[in-house]
Design a protein around this motif. Structure first.
Motif, PDB file in Angstrom:
ATOM      1  N   ILE A 135       6.362  24.821 102.378  1.00 36.03           N
ATOM      2  CA  ILE A 135       5.668  23.523 102.413  1.00 36.03           C
ATOM      3  C   ILE A 135       5.973  22.796 103.720  1.00 36.03           C
ATOM      4  CG2 ILE A 135       5.580  21.238 101.331  1.00 36.03           C
ATOM      5  CD1 ILE A 135       6.093  22.702  98.623  1.00 36.03           C
ATOM      6  N   ARG A 136       7.248  22.785 104.115  1.00 37.91           N
ATOM      7  CA  ARG A 136       7.622  22.133 105.368  1.00 37.91           C
ATOM      8  C   ARG A 136       6.986  22.837 106.561  1.00 37.91           C
ATOM      9  NH1 ARG A 136      13.159  22.873 103.303  1.00 37.91           N
ATOM     10  NH2 ARG A 136      13.615  21.171 101.856  1.00 37.91           N
ATOM     11  N   ASP A 137       6.960  24.164 106.515  1.00 36.61           N
ATOM     12  CA  ASP A 137       6.380  24.931 107.613  1.00 36.61           C
ATOM     13  C   ASP A 137       4.886  24.648 107.749  1.00 36.61           C
ATOM     14  OD1 ASP A 137       6.405  27.307 109.570  1.00 36.61           O
ATOM     15  OD2 ASP A 137       4.900  27.923 108.099  1.00 36.61           O
ATOM     16  N   PHE A 138       4.183  24.594 106.617  1.00 40.13           N
ATOM     17  CA  PHE A 138       2.740  24.352 106.683  1.00 40.13           C
ATOM     18  C   PHE A 138       2.448  22.963 107.230  1.00 40.13           C
ATOM     19  CE2 PHE A 138      -1.200  22.849 104.495  1.00 40.13           C
ATOM     20  CZ  PHE A 138      -2.087  23.622 105.228  1.00 40.13           C
ATOM     21  N   LYS A 139       3.221  21.995 106.805  1.00 37.70           N
ATOM     22  CA  LYS A 139       2.995  20.631 107.304  1.00 37.70           C
ATOM     23  C   LYS A 139       3.219  20.575 108.816  1.00 37.70           C
ATOM     24  CE  LYS A 139       3.860  15.782 106.317  1.00 37.70           C
ATOM     25  NZ  LYS A 139       4.524  14.800 105.438  1.00 37.70           N
ATOM     26  N   LYS A 140       4.236  21.284 109.289  1.00 34.06           N
ATOM     27  CA  LYS A 140       4.564  21.283 110.715  1.00 34.06           C
ATOM     28  C   LYS A 140       3.523  22.031 111.537  1.00 34.06           C
ATOM     29  CE  LYS A 140       8.253  22.670 113.920  1.00 34.06           C
ATOM     30  NZ  LYS A 140       9.604  23.300 114.031  1.00 34.06           N
ATOM     31  N   ALA A 191       9.088  22.506  93.475  1.00 39.22           N
ATOM     32  CA  ALA A 191       9.182  22.516  94.935  1.00 39.22           C
ATOM     33  C   ALA A 191       8.265  21.463  95.550  1.00 39.22           C
ATOM     34  CB  ALA A 191       8.838  23.909  95.470  1.00 39.22           C
ATOM     35  N   SER A 192       7.066  21.356  95.022  1.00 37.87           N
ATOM     36  CA  SER A 192       6.100  20.388  95.554  1.00 37.87           C
ATOM     37  C   SER A 192       6.577  18.961  95.339  1.00 37.87           C
ATOM     38  CB  SER A 192       4.734  20.588  94.895  1.00 37.87           C
ATOM     39  OG  SER A 192       4.205  21.869  95.174  1.00 37.87           O
ATOM     40  N   VAL A 197       5.080  15.970  97.253  1.00 39.65           N
ATOM     41  CA  VAL A 197       3.691  16.433  97.317  1.00 39.65           C
ATOM     42  C   VAL A 197       3.052  16.362  95.929  1.00 39.65           C
ATOM     43  CG1 VAL A 197       2.193  18.414  97.798  1.00 39.65           C
ATOM     44  CG2 VAL A 197       4.191  17.975  99.247  1.00 39.65           C
ATOM     45  N   PRO A 198       1.922  15.673  95.762  1.00 43.99           N
ATOM     46  CA  PRO A 198       1.228  15.629  94.472  1.00 43.99           C
ATOM     47  C   PRO A 198       0.858  17.030  93.995  1.00 43.99           C
ATOM     48  CG  PRO A 198       0.349  13.966  95.952  1.00 43.99           C
ATOM     49  CD  PRO A 198       1.264  14.818  96.780  1.00 43.99           C
ATOM     50  N   PHE A 199       0.812  17.204  92.681  1.00 44.26           N
ATOM     51  CA  PHE A 199       0.545  18.520  92.084  1.00 44.26           C
ATOM     52  C   PHE A 199      -0.505  18.380  90.987  1.00 44.26           C
ATOM     53  CE2 PHE A 199       1.010  22.268  89.541  1.00 44.26           C
ATOM     54  CZ  PHE A 199       1.581  23.249  90.349  1.00 44.26           C
ATOM     55  N   ALA A 200      -1.584  19.151  91.100  1.00 46.47           N
ATOM     56  CA  ALA A 200      -2.628  19.200  90.074  1.00 46.47           C
ATOM     57  C   ALA A 200      -2.646  20.590  89.458  1.00 46.47           C
ATOM     58  CB  ALA A 200      -3.991  18.877  90.676  1.00 46.47           C
ATOM     59  N   VAL A 212      10.716  16.565  82.819  1.00 44.56           N
ATOM     60  CA  VAL A 212      11.350  16.670  84.138  1.00 44.56           C
ATOM     61  C   VAL A 212      10.350  16.425  85.251  1.00 44.56           C
ATOM     62  CG1 VAL A 212      11.042  19.193  84.189  1.00 44.56           C
ATOM     63  CG2 VAL A 212      12.713  18.124  85.690  1.00 44.56           C
ATOM     64  N   MET A 213       9.122  16.915  85.086  1.00 43.40           N
ATOM     65  CA  MET A 213       8.124  16.748  86.134  1.00 43.40           C
ATOM     66  C   MET A 213       7.633  15.299  86.217  1.00 43.40           C
ATOM     67  SD  MET A 213       8.215  19.687  87.428  1.00 43.40           S
ATOM     68  CE  MET A 213       8.619  21.386  87.007  1.00 43.40           C
ATOM     69  N   LEU A 214       7.552  14.630  85.080  1.00 41.91           N
ATOM     70  CA  LEU A 214       7.199  13.211  85.096  1.00 41.91           C
ATOM     71  C   LEU A 214       8.301  12.408  85.785  1.00 41.91           C
ATOM     72  CD1 LEU A 214       5.410  10.851  84.342  1.00 41.91           C
ATOM     73  CD2 LEU A 214       6.400  10.884  82.040  1.00 41.91           C
ATOM     74  N   GLU A 215       9.546  12.761  85.504  1.00 41.92           N
ATOM     75  CA  GLU A 215      10.688  12.105  86.158  1.00 41.92           C
ATOM     76  C   GLU A 215      10.619  12.295  87.681  1.00 41.92           C
ATOM     77  OE1 GLU A 215      15.552  12.723  86.500  1.00 41.92           O
ATOM     78  OE2 GLU A 215      14.467  13.657  84.835  1.00 41.92           O
ATOM     79  N   LEU A 216      10.394  13.531  88.113  1.00 42.91           N
ATOM     80  CA  LEU A 216      10.324  13.828  89.549  1.00 42.91           C
ATOM     81  C   LEU A 216       9.124  13.150  90.199  1.00 42.91           C
ATOM     82  CD1 LEU A 216      11.139  17.586  90.324  1.00 42.91           C
ATOM     83  CD2 LEU A 216      12.108  15.533  91.378  1.00 42.91           C
ATOM     84  N   SER A 217       7.996  13.167  89.485  1.00 39.38           N
ATOM     85  CA  SER A 217       6.774  12.568  90.009  1.00 39.38           C
ATOM     86  C   SER A 217       6.968  11.086  90.301  1.00 39.38           C
ATOM     87  CB  SER A 217       5.630  12.780  89.009  1.00 39.38           C
ATOM     88  OG  SER A 217       4.486  12.057  89.390  1.00 39.38           O
TER      89      SER A 217
END
Length: 424
Positions: A135-140, A191-192, A197-200, A212-217
């Motif tokens: 993810i970091r590589d793609f953004k860069k 990871a997202s 990074v938003p996830f759909a 856990v994903m709601l907490e992270l979101s």
């Protein structure tokens, strides 16, 4: 960023490029062709959605993906057989540049397919860290200022939430211990969201439909939504069932069967994956028809769903529905629906809309910190909601919710359709 560079993903990316080149129109995309009424009917204000709210433009989109096969998007799209080869050949210079990153994949969760382009790691946490590096590589390297992850991968075997899914601490412990209840899609989601990074979620997997994903979101202001793109047969159910309820017509049975021959059909030929999909498709009628409120009309429905893998049909899915209804004085009637649809053609504009609307949510103070984006239920078979809240499945209520959310964001009056002011 797309986990799963199969038929849906390649149809979406190829379609965006075709539209950018002026070779096609964005038919089916609410963000590109849809309008939103503002104010009274007599005001005559109905701008296009893309002109009403600050959406990213199609020229702003760049793409990457992960897949278990090594084909670039031109090769993958050619193999999928959804789009005309003559169109793909015009798009080849661009599509050939989108090559898959090695995927996080475990054959135990998707038993009918396998491939060589897979990440290796001692633990699932190792794999998550590799995804974060991607993810970091793609953004860069891409120059993108904002990212969205859009799950277009296969349906995983059925999983129910466990203690491992209840908090970030327990989930990370489970990742380090290779807990079998942590499916690959959850690793992508973790990871997202850790990267903000938003996830759909376009499949019926649990994935982000977990505490856990709601907490992270919420913690990282990375919106989440899902699950399972609403394309063919279920789309028809969310149109027809509200009509029956509106006219108080009874329903005694609804038998649905599908044939399809793409990779999705092959994956769903496994009982574990089919159960995940079945759970997603079966919940629609109960929530729309509310049998507890209308027991005489909907209290004894026989609802059956079947999906059959039939290779000759490819991506051209066919959904048959036999619907037994009853009306005045209990007299029976029948409705037959035969929807010969193109699965990825219906899904691609959904992917585009979700990319643009999730990006909007990430940039919007009112939405980015709330976690679940229920206003995007319009696009899903099994919409995510706040804990304890039943989902809204009626397509027309979902569309009203979506457009009212956009009106709210821009400080416009919400549309109620009361209309009494016209008769004062």
């Amino acid at each position: 960023m797309i986990p799963g560079m199969g038929a849906v993903a390649t149809t979406f990316v190829a379609g965006v490029e075709a539209i950018r080149k002026g070779l096609a129109k964005p038919i089916g995309s609410l963000t590109q062709m849809g309008t939103v009424r503002l104010g009274k009917r007599t005001d005559g204000r109905s701008p296009k959605i893309k002109e009403f709210v600050p959406l990213a433009g199609l020229d702003d989109l760049v793409f990457t993906g992960w897949d278990i096969f090594e084909d670039n998007m031109y090769e993958a799209a050619s193999n999928a057989g959804v789009l005309d080869q003559r169109l793909l050949d015009q798009l080849k210079p661009f599509l050939s540049t989108v090559t898959p990153r090695a995927a996080v994949f475990d054959h135990n969760y998707v038993k009918k397919i396998d491939g060589p382009n897979v990440k290796k790691g001692k633990t699932k946490m190792d794999l998550a860290e590799q995804l974060r590096d991607d993810i970091r590589d793609f953004k860069k390297t891409s120059g993108a200022s904002r990212l969205i992850t859009m799950w277009c991968g296969s349906t995983e075997s059925y999983i129910e939430p466990t203690a491992a899914h209840q908090s970030l601490k327990s989930f990370e412990k489970a990742l380090r211990e290779n807990d079998e209840m942590i499916a690959p899609s959850m690793i992508y989601a973790y990871a997202s969201l850790m990267e903000g990074v938003p996830f759909a979620n376009g499949a019926p997997n649990l994935t982000v439909d977990l505490p856990v994903m709601l907490e992270l979101s919420r913690q990282n202001e990375a919106p989440i939504c899902g699950k399972d793109f609403k394309t063919g047969q279920t789309l028809m159910k969310t149109v027809l069932a509200p009509a029956f309820k509106a006219r108080l017509l009874g329903l005694s049975g609804w038998y649905s069967t599908n044939i399809l021959g793409n990779r999705d059909g092959e994956v769903l030929d496994d009982p574990g994956s089919f159960k995940t999909k079945e759970e997603s498709k079966l919940g629609v009628l109960e929530h729309i028809l509310q049998p507890a409120l209308y027991p005489e009309l909907y209290g004894n429905i026989f609802h059956k769903v079947r999906i059959n893998y039939y290779p000759p049909r490819g991506d051209n899915k066919e959904g048959w529905d036999n619907i037994d209804i009853f009306g005045w004085l209990g007299y029976p009637m029948q409705i037959k629906v035969d929807f010969l649809c193109r699965d990825s053609i219906l899904a691609a504009p959904i992917v585009l809309d979700l990319v643009l609307l999730m990006d909007l949510a990430k940039r919007c103070t009112a939405l980015k910190g709330i976690g679940i984006q229920e206003w995007l239920s319009f696009y899903f078979k099994s919409p995510m909601t706040a804990p304890g809240l039943y989902p809204e499945h009626d397509l027309f209520i979902q569309l009203m919710k979506l457009k009212n959310t956009l009106r709210h964001l821009k400080g416009e009056e919400l549309i109620t359709h009361l209309g009494l002011e016209y008769y004062d």
